[in-house]
Motif scaffolding. Structure first.
Motif, PDB file in Angstrom:
ATOM      1  N   VAL A 284     -12.039 -24.168 -59.956  1.00 56.77           N
ATOM      2  CA  VAL A 284     -11.666 -25.218 -60.735  1.00 56.77           C
ATOM      3  C   VAL A 284      -9.815 -24.711 -60.719  1.00 56.77           C
ATOM      4  O   VAL A 284      -9.775 -23.865 -60.342  1.00 56.77           O
ATOM      5  N   ARG A 285      -8.740 -25.546 -61.210  1.00 56.37           N
ATOM      6  CA  ARG A 285      -7.983 -26.631 -61.273  1.00 56.37           C
ATOM      7  C   ARG A 285      -7.403 -26.570 -61.584  1.00 56.37           C
ATOM      8  O   ARG A 285      -7.233 -27.394 -63.312  1.00 56.37           O
ATOM      9  N   ALA A 286      -5.432 -26.538 -62.446  1.00 49.63           N
ATOM     10  CA  ALA A 286      -4.871 -27.037 -63.752  1.00 49.63           C
ATOM     11  C   ALA A 286      -5.109 -29.314 -63.298  1.00 49.63           C
ATOM     12  O   ALA A 286      -5.172 -29.496 -62.332  1.00 49.63           O
ATOM     13  N   GLY A 287      -5.460 -29.297 -64.323  1.00 45.32           N
ATOM     14  CA  GLY A 287      -4.964 -30.779 -64.537  1.00 45.32           C
ATOM     15  C   GLY A 287      -6.182 -31.694 -64.054  1.00 45.32           C
ATOM     16  O   GLY A 287      -6.852 -33.106 -63.925  1.00 45.32           O
ATOM     17  N   GLN A 288      -7.208 -31.087 -63.447  1.00 43.39           N
ATOM     18  CA  GLN A 288      -9.165 -31.710 -63.602  1.00 43.39           C
ATOM     19  C   GLN A 288      -9.452 -31.772 -65.074  1.00 43.39           C
ATOM     20  O   GLN A 288      -9.229 -31.259 -66.230  1.00 43.39           O
TER      21      GLN A 288
ATOM     22  N   LEU B 164     -17.452 -21.990 -62.373  1.00 42.38           N
ATOM     23  CA  LEU B 164     -15.993 -23.475 -62.136  1.00 42.38           C
ATOM     24  C   LEU B 164     -14.948 -22.213 -61.177  1.00 42.38           C
ATOM     25  O   LEU B 164     -14.699 -23.363 -60.451  1.00 42.38           O
ATOM     26  N   VAL B 165     -15.088 -21.202 -60.776  1.00 42.30           N
ATOM     27  CA  VAL B 165     -14.074 -20.687 -60.124  1.00 42.30           C
ATOM     28  C   VAL B 165     -14.586 -20.049 -58.114  1.00 42.30           C
ATOM     29  O   VAL B 165     -14.078 -21.514 -57.799  1.00 42.30           O
TER      30      VAL B 165
ATOM     31  N   HIS C 119     -17.504 -32.730 -57.567  1.00 47.91           N
ATOM     32  CA  HIS C 119     -18.628 -31.444 -58.068  1.00 47.91           C
ATOM     33  C   HIS C 119     -18.971 -31.064 -59.265  1.00 47.91           C
ATOM     34  O   HIS C 119     -18.569 -31.182 -60.829  1.00 47.91           O
ATOM     35  N   VAL C 120     -20.027 -31.389 -58.802  1.00 51.34           N
ATOM     36  CA  VAL C 120     -21.819 -30.923 -60.275  1.00 51.34           C
ATOM     37  C   VAL C 120     -22.450 -29.432 -60.342  1.00 51.34           C
ATOM     38  O   VAL C 120     -22.620 -29.411 -59.686  1.00 51.34           O
TER      39      VAL C 120
ATOM     40  N   GLY D  95      -5.842 -24.058 -66.825  1.00 48.31           N
ATOM     41  CA  GLY D  95      -5.660 -25.530 -66.840  1.00 48.31           C
ATOM     42  C   GLY D  95      -6.231 -26.468 -66.430  1.00 48.31           C
ATOM     43  O   GLY D  95      -4.901 -27.972 -66.628  1.00 48.31           O
ATOM     44  N   ALA D  96      -7.585 -26.382 -67.065  1.00 51.01           N
ATOM     45  CA  ALA D  96      -8.224 -28.026 -66.742  1.00 51.01           C
ATOM     46  C   ALA D  96      -8.181 -28.579 -67.906  1.00 51.01           C
ATOM     47  O   ALA D  96      -7.896 -27.990 -69.544  1.00 51.01           O
ATOM     48  N   ARG D  97      -8.431 -30.226 -68.014  1.00 51.25           N
ATOM     49  CA  ARG D  97      -8.789 -30.587 -69.302  1.00 51.25           C
ATOM     50  C   ARG D  97      -9.689 -30.503 -69.849  1.00 51.25           C
ATOM     51  O   ARG D  97     -10.931 -31.004 -68.724  1.00 51.25           O
TER      52      ARG D  97
END
Length: 337
Positions: free
Chosen positions: A148-152, A142-143, A241-242, A175-177
């Motif tokens: 990964v970032r907020a709002g995604q 993820l990182v 991104h998978v 901050g992701a959904r």
């Protein structure tokens, strides 16, 4: 500090398919850059059982060997040129059990200090031992790979599994959904982590339409491979991104290409197998400690207790699918601290 004995107890995998055997072996001594850890708790992972069954060739762990990758314990001695830890420090890490390195199903392990971090202060030894492999895998995907970032919108396939639960917590902390896919029996575990449950049997197009308005997910972390990974290629958004930690099988990449999306594989064992990237594993576990101490990360443990003498029961629980959370073997009476 207590004196380090010349001999220690260990659970030894003598040969493929045979039960682990409780034996006495020489206690290791830490070399340069290593620390000797008195193991308090050692987690059991599915890969351990595969190695014992002769199905884990990618782990490069010839038998006989002491298995066990994840552990938590207390530094009993420090090797030459080791400055990051001192005797008495509580530490945790993924430190052996593959690549020819003796593992953590023993009273002591000589571990490369770069692979370790200080144990989160608010986790017990048992809880800390359950974190390293699954957290590192989730973080790298993820990182490190997907940023990964907020709002995604982040969908984790296999969201109730060990890696899946860590991935959901990391994505949420950033901050992701979050969305977690699994069978109906996994719903409670996924929703407990604040994620929206997705039935893995539902058609990909229906999931995308309902949960994303037809756009697709920004990041999909697949923990199952096979048909699950194929479904991910159909549910990722354009330029998404998978990430997969288990890319077994033959896969058609056209659905991914048509979305101009990218794919990354995660192979968490590489630093132990090759020596490359070990410092980063320690850094990732320091991040895990920060999240845990902030109340944003907690492992789910199976309530059953095991010892070196009953470790074969833990292996059977993994093999039969009876585990309900991470299984942990107690090697001292201090695992609740």
């Amino acid at each position: 500090m207590a004196r380090v004995p010349d001999l220690m107890q260990a659970a030894l995998a003598q040969a493929k398919g045979e039960p682990l055997e409780l034996v006495q072996v020489s206690t290791p001594r830490p070399g340069a850059g290593e620390v000797l850890v008195r193991v308090a708790a050692s987690a059991v992972n599915p890969l351990d059982t595969k190695i014992l069954a002769g199905l884990g060739d990618h782990a490069r762990q010839p038998l006989p060997a002491i298995l066990g990758m994840d552990m938590a314990g207390v530094v009993a001695a420090v090797g030459k040129d080791t400055t990051a830890f001192r005797e008495g420090d509580a530490v945790y890490g993924m430190a052996g059990g593959v690549g020819g390195h003796p593992g953590s199903l023993a009273q002591f392990i000589a571990a490369d200090a770069r692979l370790l971090a200080h144990k989160p202060t608010n986790l017990t030894m048992r809880e800390a031992a359950a974190v390293p492999l699954v957290f590192i895998t989730a973080w790298e995907g993820l990182v490190d790979r997907a940023a990964v970032r907020a709002g995604q919108r982040v969908l984790v396939q296999g969201g109730a599994g060990g890696v899946g639960q860590m991935a959901l917590q990391i994505a949420s902390a950033r901050g992701a959904r979050t969305f977690g896919a699994g069978s109906p029996s996994a719903r409670a575990a996924i929703e407990r982590l604040g994620a929206r449950f997705v039935d893995k049997a539902e058609a990909p197009a229906e999931v995308v339409a309902r949960e994303t308005g037809g756009e697709g997910f920004d990041i999909i972390f697949d923990t199952a491979g096979g048909a699950s990974l194929d479904a991910a290629f159909l549910m990722v958004r354009r330029f998404g991104h998978v990430v997969s930690a288990l890319g077994w099988g033959a896969h058609a990449l056209a659905p991914l290409s048509f979305r101009a999306a990218s794919y990354s594989g995660v192979f968490t064992l590489l630093p132990l197998l090759t020596g490359e990237g070990r410092t980063h594993h320690g850094e990732i576990l320091a991040e895990a400690a920060t999240l845990a101490e902030a109340g944003e990360l907690a492992p789910a443990l199976d309530p059953r207790r095991f010892t070196l003498g009953t470790v074969n029961d833990a292996y059977r629980a993994i093999e039969t699918g009876a585990a309900r959370g991470k299984l942990v073997v107690d090697l001292s009476e201090e695992t609740g601290s």
